[in-house]
Design a protein around this motif. Structure first.
Motif, PDB file in Angstrom:
ATOM      1  N   ALA A   1     -20.620 127.596  83.715  1.00  0.00           N
ATOM      2  CA  ALA A   1     -20.148 129.038  83.693  1.00  0.00           C
ATOM      3  C   ALA A   1     -18.868 129.039  84.199  1.00  0.00           C
ATOM      4  O   ALA A   1     -17.981 130.006  83.333  1.00  0.00           O
ATOM      5  N   GLU A   2     -18.330 128.146  84.921  1.00  0.00           N
ATOM      6  CA  GLU A   2     -16.729 128.246  85.345  1.00  0.00           C
ATOM      7  C   GLU A   2     -16.068 127.387  84.077  1.00  0.00           C
ATOM      8  O   GLU A   2     -15.119 127.833  83.408  1.00  0.00           O
ATOM      9  N   GLU A   3     -16.690 126.409  83.516  1.00  0.00           N
ATOM     10  CA  GLU A   3     -15.854 125.726  82.638  1.00  0.00           C
ATOM     11  C   GLU A   3     -15.802 126.458  81.247  1.00  0.00           C
ATOM     12  O   GLU A   3     -14.586 126.267  80.609  1.00  0.00           O
ATOM     13  N   MET A   4     -16.712 127.307  80.873  1.00  0.00           N
ATOM     14  CA  MET A   4     -16.844 128.237  79.496  1.00  0.00           C
ATOM     15  C   MET A   4     -15.512 128.939  79.520  1.00  0.00           C
ATOM     16  O   MET A   4     -15.090 129.484  78.586  1.00  0.00           O
ATOM     17  N   LYS A   5     -14.947 129.308  80.876  1.00  0.00           N
ATOM     18  CA  LYS A   5     -13.877 130.448  80.841  1.00  0.00           C
ATOM     19  C   LYS A   5     -12.751 129.709  80.241  1.00  0.00           C
ATOM     20  O   LYS A   5     -11.705 130.492  79.689  1.00  0.00           O
ATOM     21  N   HIS A   6     -12.485 128.366  79.833  1.00  0.00           N
ATOM     22  CA  HIS A   6     -11.098 127.850  79.753  1.00  0.00           C
ATOM     23  C   HIS A   6     -11.030 127.192  78.204  1.00  0.00           C
ATOM     24  O   HIS A   6     -10.107 126.743  77.869  1.00  0.00           O
ATOM     25  N   GLY A   7     -12.165 127.252  77.452  1.00  0.00           N
ATOM     26  CA  GLY A   7     -11.988 126.535  76.157  1.00  0.00           C
ATOM     27  C   GLY A   7     -11.589 125.102  76.119  1.00  0.00           C
ATOM     28  O   GLY A   7     -10.747 124.609  75.688  1.00  0.00           O
ATOM     29  N   PHE A   8     -12.156 124.491  77.203  1.00  0.00           N
ATOM     30  CA  PHE A   8     -11.732 122.779  77.255  1.00  0.00           C
ATOM     31  C   PHE A   8     -12.408 122.265  75.964  1.00  0.00           C
ATOM     32  O   PHE A   8     -13.509 122.378  75.530  1.00  0.00           O
ATOM     33  N   PRO A   9     -11.830 121.049  75.548  1.00  0.00           N
ATOM     34  CA  PRO A   9     -12.399 120.254  74.449  1.00  0.00           C
ATOM     35  C   PRO A   9     -13.619 119.261  74.838  1.00  0.00           C
ATOM     36  O   PRO A   9     -13.782 118.052  74.803  1.00  0.00           O
ATOM     37  N   ASN A  10     -14.737 120.197  75.160  1.00  0.00           N
ATOM     38  CA  ASN A  10     -16.045 119.322  75.583  1.00  0.00           C
ATOM     39  C   ASN A  10     -17.184 119.589  74.478  1.00  0.00           C
ATOM     40  O   ASN A  10     -18.109 119.085  74.818  1.00  0.00           O
TER      41      ASN A  10
END
Lengths: 364, 401
Positions: B75-84
């Motif tokens: 949920a935290e990661e999703m906020k940032h648009g990382f290349p995952n």
């Protein structure tokens, strides 16, 4: 407050369901549609006997000091079995208005009766098409009310009413006893809601709030009631979804249960989605009482519950085909109730505006 | 602060610290290959920081924590648009299945560690031209070949196959029995002779899915991950592994706040569009829908935290959120009038309405179409009958093509 129900809350849901399923029969509700101003006495007696009228009121005045979560659980079950009178919601709204905005004397005078259910409360805010009018049709001056409050739910039988009236310095939130007030029963498609126009003519009343505070207070009361009603709507929608499912697995056409046809099964699956969204919003809203975003949460619950109940009524009847539109099968009891609950506490049109004003930063 | 809140705060702080290196701005203008390379570095950083394989066993490089910690991190990661995105399938399904069903444990450990660090990517070779929703109708076959097997056929819609090192695959090993019973589950080396990957350009312009052709691809029997004829059960297990992932009530499209902002900026009939009843109604309805999904998701999280199994209503998320996103994106384009024509093929569906709109159909089809999800709700949750299936119980090679 957490949105996970504890054991006590689960017991309230189970027990109220058991009692209502044992006592509420559509055969007793159908005749009430054809007379004006009569309600299901067994339902109201049950509500009093089970302590539901006292549930969300303070202990100091005969209440049980539980809250919106618990009342919502009961309203959900009442919605499943088509509650036989509107007083549980209207009485709660009236009592909350007195508890939140009344003086100690006013609380001592009215709350015990509302908690026991011996007196029936009603909310009379609406004027014309507006559930929360800027210019209320009833006037308040020198401690007296004049004018007509239209189509008040429970108005036929109510003992006291909370009003939004027009005063000299803006709106006034007022409380009035209704003994001696003329009631003009409103013929409705859902007559057990006991709708009446209340005709005030120099009726003594007491002020609770004035001006902007009166309007804010009225919106808060409306939102509290809307959350209760949303639970009731969700219960009704859930019951209809189950009725539709049960019919679809037993009724056969073209050599198979009609529930095997995607036009039917998808319709019921869509109802499941609407019911669960409404339930989730109800659970959330009930837990937000007193929080800053309560009005927003109440509006979301109200919108999704109205959509769920209306859709379920529409589709459940459609899935039944011809038998669905007969008087005897009684699905029209839910159709009618879906619409009367959609109007009580303000329609979708009203709550959409309340919600968007807040989302866009224009409200509150 | 509870353990979980502490974990969440730690995750939030780490994600925040990664923004300069891996955030939206850092990715802007990169080619897919460059973005993938950045993604591999991000995945490695995540591994080094202890945020990879959060709910996987520690002896395989995981963190040994629970679903709830994983979802909190996501949920935290999703906020940032990382290349995952390149690792979503790989670490979501094939690699967990390998962990569960792989027999050579040394091999399993080596693969899992490399996958967790972004060095290797796995794909999932399920759908075929003749069957996506009807998975068991697949036609790619494996015949015995010495001590091993020989695979021939074609898969399609395989995400990230062009960058994958390995894949898990379901093939038909016996066409003479009913369709579910003749399938077997293997892993394959995507670089093996006879494997050809051909990217498919999608409507929005990107090519993350592929056709994969198998021409006499030979594998040993040690690649087998199910009993012969028992592949369907493992395939189902694959699809059930990640039932609880971080969800997005925006349907992986723009947040409703962006629509409200747009409606405040744009004028309609000489007034701000936010004053227009049609626009207001859509904002209100979409908010109510998303708030309901959010509440369902919060409740699911709380239940997991309390050691309970969340209810089946979590299955509504994708169905409800994505199709609503599609309609709201159309309305957002309408709202902009002449400005609505603009299109940037590299814009993110999370903050660009045209991108959200053109990619929305993929979301309604991939990973279970709307119609399939409705069937699943109707049959599994509500107990309604299955559709009429004329091929039920019929040997595969006797089903009319």
């Amino acid at each position: 407050m957490t949105i996970l129900h504890d054991e006590g809350q689960q017991a309230i849901a189970t027990e109220s369901r058991r009692v209502l399923e044992a006592r509420m029969r559509k055969e007793d509700l159908l005749p009430l549609l054809e007379v004006e101003g009569r309600y299901h006495e067994g339902f109201w007696a049950t509500a009093k006997e089970q302590g539901w009228t006292a549930l969300a009121l303070p202990e100091s005045h005969g209440g049980l000091a539980l809250g919106l979560v618990e009342l919502g659980l009961i309203a959900h079950q009442a919605g499943r079995t088509l509650s036989g009178a509107p007083f549980l919601t209207s009485g709660f709204g009236a009592a909350k208005a007195i508890e939140l905005y009344g003086s100690d004397a006013q609380k001592a005078r009215w709350l015990p009766g509302l908690a026991s259910g011996d007196s029936i409360g009603a909310i009379a805010f609406a004027s014309g098409a507006d559930p929360l009018p800027a210019q209320p049709g009833v006037r308040f001056a020198d401690g007296r009310l004049d004018g007509i409050a239209p189509a008040v739910s429970g108005g036929v039988a109510a003992d006291i009413a909370i009003l939004l009236a027009a005063g000299a310095d803006g709106p006034v939130l007022a409380v009035a006893e209704l003994a001696g007030v003329e009631r003009r029963t409103v013929a409705s498609f859902d007559n057990s809601r006991c709708l009446a126009d209340l005709v005030f003519a120099g009726t003594p009343a007491e002020r609770l709030e004035t001006g902007g505070a009166a309007r804010d207070a009225a919106l808060h009361i409306l939102a509290l009631q809307a959350v209760v009603t949303a639970h009731e709507q969700t219960g009704g929608a859930e019951a209809l979804m189950e009725i539709a499912r049960d019919y679809a697995v037993t009724r056969k056409a073209f050599g198979q249960p009609i529930g095997a046809f995607q036009s039917i099964k998808h319709r019921i699956a869509e109802l499941y989605g609407l019911v669960e969204l409404a339930r989730a919003n109800c659970i959330h809203a009930a837990a937000r009482e007193g929080a800053e975003d309560f009005i927003t949460a109440a509006a979301a619950a109200r919108l999704s519950a109205t959509e769920a109940y209306d859709s379920a009524a529409r589709d459940c009847v459609q899935i039944h085909g011809g038998i669905g539109v007969t008087w005897e099968i009684g699905l029209h009891l839910h159709m009618r109730r879906a619409r009367s609950l959609a109007l009580e506490q303000g329609s979708t049109l009203f709550w959409e505006d309340v919600l968007v004003d807040r989302l866009a930063g224009e409200g509150a | 602060m509870s353990d979980l809140e502490g974990w969440r705060a730690k995750a939030a702080a780490w994600c925040e610290s990664m923004v300069p290196q891996f955030g939206k701005a850092a990715r802007k203008g990169l080619s897919v290959e460059e973005d993938l390379a950045l993604g591999r570095r991000y995945q490695k950083a995540k591994f080094d920081a202890g945020f990879a394989g959060i709910n996987w066993p520690t002896d395989l490089g995981g963190q040994g924590l629970g679903h709830i910690e994983k979802i909190a991190f996501e949920a935290e990661e999703m906020k940032h648009g990382f290349p995952n995105v390149y690792f979503g399938i790989s670490l979501g399904m094939p690699v967990p299945v390998l962990m569960q069903f792989g027999t050579d444990r040394e091999f399993v450990k080596e693969r899992v560690l490399k996958a967790l660090q972004g060095e290797e990517i796995w794909c999932q070779l399920f759908s075929e031209p003749s069957g996506g929703t009807d998975l068991a109708g697949l036609r790619t076959r494996a015949e015995t070949d010495g001590n091993g097997w020989k695979i021939n056929g074609q898969k399609v819609w395989t995400s990230w196959a062009q960058y994958s090192d390995y894949g898990v695959i379901v093939v038909r090993t016996d066409p003479t029995v009913a369709k579910h019973k003749g399938l077997t589950y293997f892993w394959v080396d995507m670089k093996a002779p006879g494997v050809t990957v051909r990217p498919i350009k999608l409507a929005g312009g990107d090519s993350h899915v592929n056709e994969v052709f198998f021409d006499d691809v030979r594998i040993g029997d040690d690649h087998r991950m199910s009993p012969v004829g028992g592949g369907f059960a493992v395939a189902m297990a694959t699809l059930m592994i990640e039932r609880y992932v971080a969800t997005d009530s925006a349907g992986f499209g723009p947040h409703l706040d962006l629509f409200v902002d747009l409606a405040k900026e744009v004028r309609l009939n000489g007034r701000p569009a936010i004053e227009d009843g049609r626009i207001r109604q859509q904002i209100a309805r979409n908010h109510a829908m998303r708030a309901g999904l959010d509440s369902i998701n919060v409740r699911a999280r709380l239940m997991m935290q309390a050691g309970m199994t969340p209810g089946p209503e979590g299955s509504l998320n994708k169905l409800v959120a994505v199709r609503s996103r599609q309609k709201l994106s159309e309305l957002a384009i309408d709202l902009q009038g002449a400005a609505g024509f603009a299109f940037d093929a590299h814009a993110s569906p999370k903050d660009d309405w045209a991108s959200s709109w053109i990619n929305a159909p993929t979301g309604r089809i991939a990973g279970g179409s709307d119609e399939t999800l409705l069937n699943t709700i109707a049959e599994r949750i509500l107990g309604l009958p299955q559709d009429h299936r004329p091929d039920k119980g019929v040997p595969f090679n006797e089903i009319p093509a």
